[in-house]
Enzyme design. Sequence first.
Site, PDB file in Angstrom:
ATOM      1  N   HIS A 207       4.043   1.449   2.290  1.00 16.79           N
ATOM      2  CA  HIS A 207       5.226   0.744   1.777  1.00 16.79           C
ATOM      3  C   HIS A 207       5.830   1.518   0.601  1.00 16.79           C
ATOM      4  O   HIS A 207       7.047   1.641   0.481  1.00 16.79           O
ATOM      5  CB  HIS A 207       4.862  -0.662   1.273  1.00 16.79           C
ATOM      6  CG  HIS A 207       4.144  -1.506   2.280  1.00 16.79           C
ATOM      7  ND1 HIS A 207       2.867  -1.961   2.093  1.00 16.79           N
ATOM      8  CD2 HIS A 207       4.527  -1.967   3.504  1.00 16.79           C
ATOM      9  CE1 HIS A 207       2.488  -2.674   3.139  1.00 16.79           C
ATOM     10  NE2 HIS A 207       3.484  -2.688   4.015  1.00 16.79           N
TER      11      HIS A 207
ATOM     12  N   CYS B 200      -1.855  -3.351  22.848  1.00 14.96           N
ATOM     13  CA  CYS B 200      -0.732  -2.918  22.011  1.00 14.96           C
ATOM     14  C   CYS B 200      -1.159  -1.624  21.320  1.00 14.96           C
ATOM     15  O   CYS B 200      -2.206  -1.589  20.666  1.00 14.96           O
ATOM     16  CB  CYS B 200      -0.419  -3.989  20.964  1.00 14.96           C
ATOM     17  SG  CYS B 200       0.557  -3.334  19.596  1.00 14.96           S
TER      18      CYS B 200
ATOM     19  N   LYS C 274      -3.683   5.864  11.168  1.00 20.95           N
ATOM     20  CA  LYS C 274      -2.582   5.298  10.392  1.00 20.95           C
ATOM     21  C   LYS C 274      -3.121   4.403   9.276  1.00 20.95           C
ATOM     22  O   LYS C 274      -3.995   3.568   9.529  1.00 20.95           O
ATOM     23  CB  LYS C 274      -1.680   4.468  11.309  1.00 20.95           C
ATOM     24  CG  LYS C 274      -0.498   3.877  10.568  1.00 20.95           C
ATOM     25  CD  LYS C 274       0.253   2.837  11.393  1.00 20.95           C
ATOM     26  CE  LYS C 274       1.320   2.162  10.561  1.00 20.95           C
ATOM     27  NZ  LYS C 274       1.870   0.962  11.136  1.00 20.95           N
TER      28      LYS C 274
ATOM     29  N   HIS D 237       0.841  -1.197   0.000  1.00 19.32           N
ATOM     30  CA  HIS D 237       0.000   0.000   0.000  1.00 19.32           C
ATOM     31  C   HIS D 237       0.871   1.239   0.000  1.00 19.32           C
ATOM     32  O   HIS D 237       2.107   1.152  -0.064  1.00 19.32           O
ATOM     33  CB  HIS D 237      -1.011  -0.033   1.150  1.00 19.32           C
ATOM     34  CG  HIS D 237      -0.419  -0.047   2.531  1.00 19.32           C
ATOM     35  ND1 HIS D 237       0.265   1.002   3.064  1.00 19.32           N
ATOM     36  CD2 HIS D 237      -0.402  -1.022   3.497  1.00 19.32           C
ATOM     37  CE1 HIS D 237       0.655   0.710   4.289  1.00 19.32           C
ATOM     38  NE2 HIS D 237       0.272  -0.522   4.569  1.00 19.32           N
TER      39      HIS D 237
ATOM     40  N   CYS E  63       2.816  -7.441  16.260  1.00 20.22           N
ATOM     41  CA  CYS E  63       4.217  -6.976  16.305  1.00 20.22           C
ATOM     42  C   CYS E  63       5.195  -8.135  16.194  1.00 20.22           C
ATOM     43  O   CYS E  63       6.388  -7.929  15.988  1.00 20.22           O
ATOM     44  CB  CYS E  63       4.524  -6.265  17.616  1.00 20.22           C
ATOM     45  SG  CYS E  63       3.610  -4.758  17.881  1.00 20.22           S
TER      46      CYS E  63
ATOM     47  N   CYS F 294       2.430  -9.993  21.375  1.00 23.10           N
ATOM     48  CA  CYS F 294       1.525  -9.396  20.385  1.00 23.10           C
ATOM     49  C   CYS F 294       1.826 -10.025  19.030  1.00 23.10           C
ATOM     50  O   CYS F 294       2.942  -9.896  18.523  1.00 23.10           O
ATOM     51  CB  CYS F 294       1.715  -7.880  20.319  1.00 23.10           C
ATOM     52  SG  CYS F 294       0.818  -7.152  18.929  1.00 23.10           S
TER      53      CYS F 294
ATOM     54  N   LYS G 278      -2.778  -2.201   6.898  1.00 23.63           N
ATOM     55  CA  LYS G 278      -3.522  -3.345   6.358  1.00 23.63           C
ATOM     56  C   LYS G 278      -4.474  -3.912   7.407  1.00 23.63           C
ATOM     57  O   LYS G 278      -5.560  -4.371   7.073  1.00 23.63           O
ATOM     58  CB  LYS G 278      -2.560  -4.422   5.855  1.00 23.63           C
ATOM     59  CG  LYS G 278      -1.572  -4.887   6.902  1.00 23.63           C
ATOM     60  CD  LYS G 278      -0.341  -5.522   6.284  1.00 23.63           C
ATOM     61  CE  LYS G 278       0.789  -5.521   7.303  1.00 23.63           C
ATOM     62  NZ  LYS G 278       2.094  -5.712   6.726  1.00 23.63           N
TER      63      LYS G 278
ATOM     64  N   HIS H  78      -1.598  -2.126  17.391  1.00 20.00           N
ATOM     65  CA  HIS H  78      -2.603  -3.035  16.831  1.00 20.00           C
ATOM     66  C   HIS H  78      -3.928  -3.033  17.575  1.00 20.00           C
ATOM     67  O   HIS H  78      -4.885  -3.668  17.145  1.00 20.00           O
ATOM     68  CB  HIS H  78      -2.019  -4.458  16.756  1.00 20.00           C
ATOM     69  CG  HIS H  78      -0.841  -4.522  15.844  1.00 20.00           C
ATOM     70  ND1 HIS H  78       0.462  -4.387  16.279  1.00 20.00           N
ATOM     71  CD2 HIS H  78      -0.778  -4.635  14.501  1.00 20.00           C
ATOM     72  CE1 HIS H  78       1.275  -4.441  15.246  1.00 20.00           C
ATOM     73  NE2 HIS H  78       0.555  -4.590  14.157  1.00 20.00           N
TER      74      HIS H  78
HETATM   75  O1  ME8 Z   1       7.369  -4.252   9.867  1.00 18.93           O
HETATM   76  N1  ME8 Z   1       2.880   5.192   6.792  1.00 18.93           N
HETATM   77  O2  ME8 Z   1       6.931  -5.066   7.763  1.00 18.93           O
HETATM   78  P1  ME8 Z   1       5.619  -4.257   7.369  1.00 18.93           P
HETATM   79  C1  ME8 Z   1       4.177   5.142   6.450  1.00 18.93           C
HETATM   80  N2  ME8 Z   1       8.613  -7.031   8.120  1.00 18.93           N
HETATM   81  N3  ME8 Z   1       4.863   4.001   6.254  1.00 18.93           N
HETATM   82  C2  ME8 Z   1       4.220   2.845   6.410  1.00 18.93           C
HETATM   83  C3  ME8 Z   1       2.851   2.816   6.770  1.00 18.93           C
HETATM   84  C4  ME8 Z   1       2.178   4.064   6.965  1.00 18.93           C
HETATM   85  N4  ME8 Z   1       0.899   4.152   7.271  1.00 18.93           N
HETATM   86  N5  ME8 Z   1       2.478   1.527   6.844  1.00 18.93           N
HETATM   87  C5  ME8 Z   1       3.581   0.772   6.530  1.00 18.93           C
HETATM   88  C6  ME8 Z   1       7.600  -5.022   8.947  1.00 18.93           C
HETATM   89  N6  ME8 Z   1       4.631   1.570   6.258  1.00 18.93           N
HETATM   90  C7  ME8 Z   1       8.776  -5.954   9.010  1.00 18.93           C
HETATM   91  C8  ME8 Z   1      10.042  -5.178   8.727  1.00 18.93           C
HETATM   92  S1  ME8 Z   1      12.682  -5.032   8.416  1.00 18.93           S
HETATM   93  C9  ME8 Z   1      13.987  -5.948   8.855  1.00 18.93           C
HETATM   94  C10 ME8 Z   1      11.299  -5.990   8.840  1.00 18.93           C
HETATM   95  C11 ME8 Z   1       5.975   1.123   5.837  1.00 18.93           C
HETATM   96  O3  ME8 Z   1       5.099  -4.903   6.129  1.00 18.93           O
HETATM   97  C12 ME8 Z   1       7.037   1.669   6.770  1.00 18.93           C
HETATM   98  O4  ME8 Z   1       8.270   1.605   6.120  1.00 18.93           O
HETATM   99  O5  ME8 Z   1       4.690  -4.137   8.511  1.00 18.93           O
HETATM  100  C13 ME8 Z   1       7.004   0.649   7.894  1.00 18.93           C
HETATM  101  O6  ME8 Z   1       8.149   0.706   8.712  1.00 18.93           O
HETATM  102  C14 ME8 Z   1       6.913  -0.622   7.104  1.00 18.93           C
HETATM  103  O7  ME8 Z   1       6.046  -0.278   5.980  1.00 18.93           O
HETATM  104  C15 ME8 Z   1       6.360  -1.790   7.872  1.00 18.93           C
HETATM  105  O8  ME8 Z   1       6.182  -2.846   6.956  1.00 18.93           O
END
Ligand code: ME8
Length: 649
Positions: free
Chosen positions: A20, A142, A294, A17, A128, A125, A297, A145
């Site tokens: 990301h 949390c 925020k 989304h 997380c 959690c 997903k 979440h």
């Molecule tokens: O946390 N606003 O993956 P994830 C801005 N797999 N950025 C956002 C966002 C939002 N509303 N939502 C998501 C993980 N992001 C782990 C990471 S790294 C070794 C492991 C972006 O799929 C932002 O970069 O939940 C956030 O840190 C990341 O997606 C979380 O992605």
Amino acid sequence: MTTYITTPIYYVNAQPHLGHAYTTIVADTYNRFRRLTGDTVRFQTGTDEHGDKIAEAAEKEGCSPKEYVDRISAMFRSTWPLLDVEPDNFIRTTDKDHVATVQAILQQVYDKGDIYFDKYTGLYCTGCERFLTEKELEDGKCPDHQTVPDEITEENYFFRMSCYQQDLIDHINANPDFITPERYKNEVLSFLSEPLEDLCISRPTSRLTWGIPLPFDENFVTYVWFDALINYLTGAGYPDGKEFDDYWSAAEHVIAKDILKPHAIYWPTMILSMGLPLYKKLHVHGYWNVDETKMSKSIGNVIRPAELIEEYGVDSIRYFCLREMSFGLDASFSSDAIVSRKNSDLANDLGNLYSRTTAMLVKYTDGVVPALVGAGDDTVLSDLAGTVIEKYRKNMSVFQFHRALQAVWELIGQANKYIVTNEPWALVKEPARVARLHTVLYNLTETLRLLTLLLQPIMPGTCRKMAEGLGLAQDSPLVTDLSGNGAWGMLEAGTRLQKIDALFPRVDTKKKKKSVKQESKKKKKEKSCKNKQLSGNVEGVISFDQFQKVELRVAEIVTAEPVKKSDRLLKLTVRAPEERVIVAGIAEYYSPEDLLGMLVLIVANLQPVKLMGIESQGMVLAAKVEEDGKSRLVLSTVSASVPPGARVA
Ligand code: ME8
């Protein structure tokens, strides 16, 4: 210099989304900026494919975890080219080399004595994928979440994170730019002011099998964060890749604040235990919110990048993301905000500057860049370009993209004013001033060349088009190398421009704003009915009160085009400050490109009339000049420092 920039590796439990996309656009932009300055660069993104969440998502879909992760990972991989994002490496935590690296590191840390076996009860959690401390909970839930964590008691392996607490504090204090913006550094230091607990780094296979087996105990798989963070090393070629040392010493991670703790605490302590130097920098941004919540997903309020690209075009999205969010703070997403940025900053400011300048070159110098003749004292644009490049470099280097763009837009604004002030359409009529005309046109074209260079990292596709239009190869150093070509005057006279389509077609706000418009139309009608009463004046004299009722405003001309089947009329779109269409009888005296960006005076509260089938919502003021028995119209313009919409009193 070398740059190694990474994004988080995204969980494959849902499709990509805008959140990301934002982080990935940021990393791509920074990577392109560094390449522009001459760095050797490496940019990595990828997917995080192990753990509870993924196993659960696969089960829901009724397929094996492997089938599931292959499918969603491919979705992430195929989204990036749509956004003109070009990673050098797309890593998956199910890649064989990554699995081998994780196991080698676990063994090394275990052999060192930094991993031990113990019983643990904690609040877990699933969102997380980690145990939370009591202190982290808000109302027992949390905060990210909004779920109550499960209390779990398990025998597990633990990493001695606490042993490295002081080393980490010392490193953060000695390297003020290690975590930026500063608020996040302070948050981490505040967290580190309390004793750290050790980190549980395993999950029993009785509960979870979808993970990397511990090399020293087959009854456990690796905790997903311990596995995931190591991707940054695998991707740099750890342990014996030829370029590992170079890349690792240059590693910069970009994340959002949701995963600050794993990146600023777990990860550095793991690296310290491995005996490696710490990564260079952690850049932390805020959230994209929708209606103050925020985008996420789990909440389900996500915006899909592909849909945005379809509607607005990729570079408008890249620009919007980087311009709208102050890196580090939260930002609000709305389609109105995108439309406004696109129509105002891109179509009006940048797009018009480009089309006016190139159209004038085609018309006045046969599409060839003229030579500068005696331009010594006209340094308005060249001086400003120097300062703008300074500000741009400084801000791009520290992830303040919105500031870098503000600086670039200062130059665009100044160049648009420069056209209005220097009136090339008047110069061309005076043969004695041809040198001046050429100087003005050269300065404008050189500004476009520098804009193409500076905007390259932000809007690569548009800049490829701009380069082509300027008659330069897309990879010409003049538009791809800031190290040697940021100086003024590099564009060679004699370069022949090429025809390209408009850079940013305007978004038609009419449909979206139909109801708003109907309302304002009604109001206008009411106003103009009242104004009809003005017509009862005596012998051409009107009272002050009557004059007061005429609403004169300053308006910026943002588009101008001939009206079909009319030699006299031009259809203008003006901003005053809301947009409106005015049909003006000035086609004999002005060509459309001469008008763009001009600040003129309009009567804003005239009853709308239809001219050649087009509704004209106002009138442009012009002086009637009598010369040699002929009359012509000269638009009344105002100085460029007056904002469009200002009321003329
Ligand atoms: O946390 N606003 O993956 P994830 C801005 N797999 N950025 C956002 C966002 C939002 N509303 N939502 C998501 C993980 N992001 C782990 C990471 S790294 C070794 C492991 C972006 O799929 C932002 O970069 O939940 C956030 O840190 C990341 O997606 C979380 O992605």
